[in-house]
Design an enzyme around this catalytic site. Sequence first.
Site: not given
Length: 274
Positions: A107, A214, A244
Amino acid sequence: MADTREHVLPGTRSTITARDWPYERPRYVALVAHGYGEHVGRYAGLAAVLVAHGAAVLGPDHQGHGESGGERVLIGDFEDVVTDLHSVADLARATYPGVPLVLIGHSMGGLIASRFAQRHGDELAALVLSGPVIGDWELPGRLLALDEIPDIPINPAALSRDPEVGATYAADPLVWHGPMKRPTLEAFARTLTTVADAGDIGRLPLLWLHGGDDRLVPLPGSRAGVERLSGGELTEHVYPGARHEVFHETNRAEVFTDLIRFLDGVLSGGTRST
């Protein structure tokens, strides 16, 4: 889980706490860059898999995150965070000299890892990006256009189809559950542009892992960034229905198998899976 050690290092703006899952004579060192609002301790499961594969694993809590210093989730310049991560890489090399270094970023950590690879790619054996904030991520622009940043925390259900992951995240005192901060959003926007403009990473092997569902970092925007970043050595795995955090997903065993297969290919100098 194997024993862990903690190191407190001087950072660019505050002290940085790094966690170390040691291995006496590792095949490689995995350096982990965590995501926004969380901390590297959430990657104990990933570390266990990597240690079982013969790796030592290290990773910092980024400035303003976890047990590191600084105002919570305030990042004024991601270049500083990359510099802090490089200090942990230096620690890894000093502890395990001559061992290949693999960088894994999730991320926000994917953005940090991408910039690290642009600045220090010659020090890496491979780069792994999981749900990376890279490319056409629209959230900073949308929020910065508002007069006030809304106090809407991350929905734990967006992380994984495993409800236990969301419940643990929601109860974790080291996770930030408040609003994003304008200087951090501005830093995101600047660094997305910097990474897009700074060129590819040459022949550095790159593994991209992403959940097909996601909604925090949508797949199409990341794809644009990953394809610009890659110099041609790209392996990708998109997992239908996954959210995610693919390292915490219900199909995490499949994700770890793909990761280990890629790393085996890198370490042997052979052909990687596609």
